[in-house]
Motif scaffolding. Sequence first.
Motif, PDB file in Angstrom:
ATOM      1  N   ASP A 101     -15.652  46.635  -4.569  1.00 49.56           N
ATOM      2  CA  ASP A 101     -14.956  47.138  -5.757  1.00 49.56           C
ATOM      3  C   ASP A 101     -14.465  48.555  -5.450  1.00 49.56           C
ATOM      4  OD1 ASP A 101     -14.629  46.708  -8.888  1.00 49.56           O
ATOM      5  OD2 ASP A 101     -15.322  48.770  -8.574  1.00 49.56           O
ATOM      6  N   ARG A 102     -13.358  48.930  -6.059  1.00 51.57           N
ATOM      7  CA  ARG A 102     -12.817  50.268  -5.767  1.00 51.57           C
ATOM      8  C   ARG A 102     -13.809  51.374  -6.114  1.00 51.57           C
ATOM      9  NH1 ARG A 102      -8.089  49.128  -6.893  1.00 51.57           N
ATOM     10  NH2 ARG A 102      -7.311  49.014  -4.765  1.00 51.57           N
ATOM     11  N   SER A 103     -14.651  51.159  -7.114  1.00 56.13           N
ATOM     12  CA  SER A 103     -15.639  52.177  -7.480  1.00 56.13           C
ATOM     13  C   SER A 103     -16.717  52.341  -6.408  1.00 56.13           C
ATOM     14  CB  SER A 103     -16.296  51.822  -8.824  1.00 56.13           C
ATOM     15  OG  SER A 103     -17.077  50.636  -8.705  1.00 56.13           O
ATOM     16  N   ASN A 104     -16.813  51.385  -5.468  1.00 56.83           N
ATOM     17  CA  ASN A 104     -17.791  51.486  -4.377  1.00 56.83           C
ATOM     18  C   ASN A 104     -17.376  52.515  -3.329  1.00 56.83           C
ATOM     19  OD1 ASN A 104     -18.036  47.853  -4.281  1.00 56.83           O
ATOM     20  ND2 ASN A 104     -19.163  49.280  -5.582  1.00 56.83           N
ATOM     21  N   LEU A 105     -16.074  52.730  -3.193  1.00 56.04           N
ATOM     22  CA  LEU A 105     -15.555  53.448  -2.031  1.00 56.04           C
ATOM     23  C   LEU A 105     -15.921  54.927  -2.003  1.00 56.04           C
ATOM     24  CD1 LEU A 105     -12.017  51.795  -1.842  1.00 56.04           C
ATOM     25  CD2 LEU A 105     -14.157  51.070  -0.775  1.00 56.04           C
ATOM     26  N   GLN A 106     -16.382  55.470  -3.129  1.00 60.50           N
ATOM     27  CA  GLN A 106     -16.809  56.878  -3.176  1.00 60.50           C
ATOM     28  C   GLN A 106     -18.057  57.119  -2.336  1.00 60.50           C
ATOM     29  OE1 GLN A 106     -19.679  56.837  -5.377  1.00 60.50           O
ATOM     30  NE2 GLN A 106     -19.960  58.906  -6.164  1.00 60.50           N
ATOM     31  N   ARG A 107     -18.791  56.054  -2.008  1.00 65.61           N
ATOM     32  CA  ARG A 107     -20.039  56.227  -1.270  1.00 65.61           C
ATOM     33  C   ARG A 107     -20.298  55.121  -0.236  1.00 65.61           C
ATOM     34  NH1 ARG A 107     -20.323  53.987  -5.913  1.00 65.61           N
ATOM     35  NH2 ARG A 107     -21.671  52.213  -6.374  1.00 65.61           N
ATOM     36  N   GLN A 108     -19.678  53.967  -0.394  1.00 66.80           N
ATOM     37  CA  GLN A 108     -19.948  52.838   0.500  1.00 66.80           C
ATOM     38  C   GLN A 108     -18.932  52.854   1.649  1.00 66.80           C
ATOM     39  OE1 GLN A 108     -20.487  49.184  -1.744  1.00 66.80           O
ATOM     40  NE2 GLN A 108     -21.667  50.243  -3.328  1.00 66.80           N
ATOM     41  N   ILE A 109     -19.189  53.750   2.612  1.00 65.73           N
ATOM     42  CA  ILE A 109     -18.191  54.105   3.618  1.00 65.73           C
ATOM     43  C   ILE A 109     -17.912  53.010   4.648  1.00 65.73           C
ATOM     44  CG2 ILE A 109     -18.637  56.573   3.394  1.00 65.73           C
ATOM     45  CD1 ILE A 109     -20.403  56.334   5.907  1.00 65.73           C
ATOM     46  N   ILE A 110     -18.608  51.921   4.588  1.00 63.57           N
ATOM     47  CA  ILE A 110     -18.349  50.827   5.522  1.00 63.57           C
ATOM     48  C   ILE A 110     -17.165  49.979   5.068  1.00 63.57           C
ATOM     49  CG2 ILE A 110     -19.806  49.003   4.498  1.00 63.57           C
ATOM     50  CD1 ILE A 110     -20.913  48.579   7.387  1.00 63.57           C
ATOM     51  N   HIS A 111     -16.758  50.138   3.804  1.00 65.15           N
ATOM     52  CA  HIS A 111     -15.661  49.371   3.229  1.00 65.15           C
ATOM     53  C   HIS A 111     -14.393  50.231   3.131  1.00 65.15           C
ATOM     54  CE1 HIS A 111     -18.838  46.582   2.390  1.00 65.15           C
ATOM     55  NE2 HIS A 111     -19.409  47.377   1.499  1.00 65.15           N
ATOM     56  N   THR A 112     -13.244  49.565   2.968  1.00 63.31           N
ATOM     57  CA  THR A 112     -11.966  50.269   2.858  1.00 63.31           C
ATOM     58  C   THR A 112     -11.202  49.763   1.640  1.00 63.31           C
ATOM     59  OG1 THR A 112     -10.725  48.649   4.168  1.00 63.31           O
ATOM     60  CG2 THR A 112     -11.858  50.422   5.385  1.00 63.31           C
ATOM     61  N   ASP A 113     -10.194  50.526   1.259  1.00 66.45           N
ATOM     62  CA  ASP A 113      -9.385  50.159   0.102  1.00 66.45           C
ATOM     63  C   ASP A 113      -8.700  48.806   0.313  1.00 66.45           C
ATOM     64  OD1 ASP A 113      -8.257  51.366  -2.533  1.00 66.45           O
ATOM     65  OD2 ASP A 113      -6.478  50.595  -1.484  1.00 66.45           O
ATOM     66  N   ALA A 114      -8.326  48.537   1.544  1.00 70.01           N
ATOM     67  CA  ALA A 114      -7.642  47.276   1.843  1.00 70.01           C
ATOM     68  C   ALA A 114      -8.551  46.066   1.663  1.00 70.01           C
ATOM     69  CB  ALA A 114      -7.096  47.308   3.267  1.00 70.01           C
ATOM     70  N   ARG A 115      -9.870  46.298   1.640  1.00 70.73           N
ATOM     71  CA  ARG A 115     -10.793  45.170   1.523  1.00 70.73           C
ATOM     72  C   ARG A 115     -11.416  45.053   0.131  1.00 70.73           C
ATOM     73  NH1 ARG A 115     -12.006  46.575   7.061  1.00 70.73           N
ATOM     74  NH2 ARG A 115     -14.008  47.548   6.569  1.00 70.73           N
ATOM     75  N   VAL A 116     -10.822  45.668  -0.864  1.00 68.92           N
ATOM     76  CA  VAL A 116     -11.270  45.481  -2.240  1.00 68.92           C
ATOM     77  C   VAL A 116     -11.136  43.999  -2.599  1.00 68.92           C
ATOM     78  CG1 VAL A 116     -10.725  45.958  -4.673  1.00 68.92           C
ATOM     79  CG2 VAL A 116     -10.768  47.831  -3.011  1.00 68.92           C
ATOM     80  N   GLY A 117     -12.194  43.431  -3.164  1.00 70.84           N
ATOM     81  CA  GLY A 117     -12.209  42.017  -3.518  1.00 70.84           C
ATOM     82  C   GLY A 117     -12.781  41.117  -2.445  1.00 70.84           C
ATOM     83  N   VAL A 118     -12.991  41.662  -1.241  1.00 72.32           N
ATOM     84  CA  VAL A 118     -13.567  40.892  -0.131  1.00 72.32           C
ATOM     85  C   VAL A 118     -15.091  40.930  -0.247  1.00 72.32           C
ATOM     86  CG1 VAL A 118     -13.813  40.820   2.398  1.00 72.32           C
ATOM     87  CG2 VAL A 118     -11.599  41.379   1.357  1.00 72.32           C
ATOM     88  N   PRO A 119     -15.782  39.842   0.085  1.00 74.23           N
ATOM     89  CA  PRO A 119     -17.256  39.898   0.088  1.00 74.23           C
ATOM     90  C   PRO A 119     -17.754  41.053   0.943  1.00 74.23           C
ATOM     91  CG  PRO A 119     -16.533  37.633   0.326  1.00 74.23           C
ATOM     92  CD  PRO A 119     -15.295  38.474   0.403  1.00 74.23           C
ATOM     93  N   LYS A 120     -18.741  41.774   0.442  1.00 76.13           N
ATOM     94  CA  LYS A 120     -19.216  42.963   1.158  1.00 76.13           C
ATOM     95  C   LYS A 120     -19.741  42.643   2.553  1.00 76.13           C
ATOM     96  CE  LYS A 120     -20.292  45.995  -2.748  1.00 76.13           C
ATOM     97  NZ  LYS A 120     -21.338  46.772  -3.447  1.00 76.13           N
ATOM     98  N   VAL A 121     -20.418  41.514   2.698  1.00 75.02           N
ATOM     99  CA  VAL A 121     -20.967  41.198   4.020  1.00 75.02           C
ATOM    100  C   VAL A 121     -19.855  40.946   5.037  1.00 75.02           C
ATOM    101  CG1 VAL A 121     -23.219  40.365   3.247  1.00 75.02           C
ATOM    102  CG2 VAL A 121     -21.269  38.777   3.312  1.00 75.02           C
TER     103      VAL A 121
END
Length: 376
Positions: free
Chosen positions: A175-195
């Motif tokens: 989720d976009r709200s994750n990106l403030q701290r979940q640095i393994i993810h990117t904006d391009a992968r919003v909606g993708v399963p985290k794993v």
Amino acid sequence: MHESVDSLEIEPGMALEHQRRGALLLDVREDLERAAGYARGSIGLPRAAIEARIASLAPALDREILAICASGGRSLLAAKTLRELGYAHARSVRGGHARWQREGLPMEQGELDVDAAERYARHLVLPEVGVAGQRKILHARVVLVGAGGLGAPIALYLAAAGVGTLTLIDDDVVDRSNLQRQIIHTDARVGVPKVESARAMLNALNPGVRVESVRERLCGANVEALLRGHDVVVDGADNFPARYLLSAASLRLGLPLVYGAVHRFSGQISVFDPRRADSPCYRCLFPQPPSAAEAPNCSEAGVLGVMPGIVGLLQANEVLKLILGIGEPLVGRLLCHDALAGTFRELRLPRDPDCPGCGANARFDGYEDIAALCAM
């Protein structure tokens, strides 16, 4: 009178023949260089250690010694040193290992491949790690529950360190709200399963690490199956049901559990290791789950973005200490960090003899009862 370079050098093919007739082939590279492979039958002795140790390897001064290095420079200096020490038949292999390999002469596989020897070079020079320790890391199996705030830095640093198998368990999507701290993810992968998002990042960082992604929510029916077969369990969860399930399963499977939690501007870390008689468990710290009002989640209470990074890195450090068997893990200690004050405080966390999880009278009635306890 100085000897010519020609008199101090020998061709690789000729060196092999002399080795077969009894000459000592001395690899004067550093240990971490040998880790990537070496000439068959060679003995490792770094050039700087020749004067101190050569006598134990070659007591007779008339022994023929053939020094070899990466390209021939260091071995030439080594041959000169050996001549000065009285080894009149010391010579350098011209062109070193580079030429030895080009000519297809016999090699032995090192303890690490070329990529690993280069990638983990800063580990290999640490006496507490070295080749043996890096091999422990490369063969380790770590399961990480949560690919979010805590899981992001934990996974990144464990993959960078070379943990052989890293199993990620999470059922959420980015989720976009994750990106403030979940640095393994990117904006391009919003909606993708985290794993899956995390696996893509980890594979890009270190293709040698096997990343197993499990898109499931931890529950009583799957917790033991998901944890079994690993060496260390890491708690990167954000809910109490998962933490109580992890605690019970780690106790039953005898697996060390590396705990971490964050709240607003603070965090805490500890290690619960059922292999140690003096170790508390998670329920020695929290015998019963707190209410939602007592422990709101990050979406309700907020969290400074760097907090999961600080705590997650400390958890990754504890994992590596456990794998390597070095240092003093945070067993029986709770490390608390206050980001606003910029302080760390360590609290003693002894084992509770009346703990409902690991105490003398503790009773296990199944994982479903634990999940029900957290839901009350």
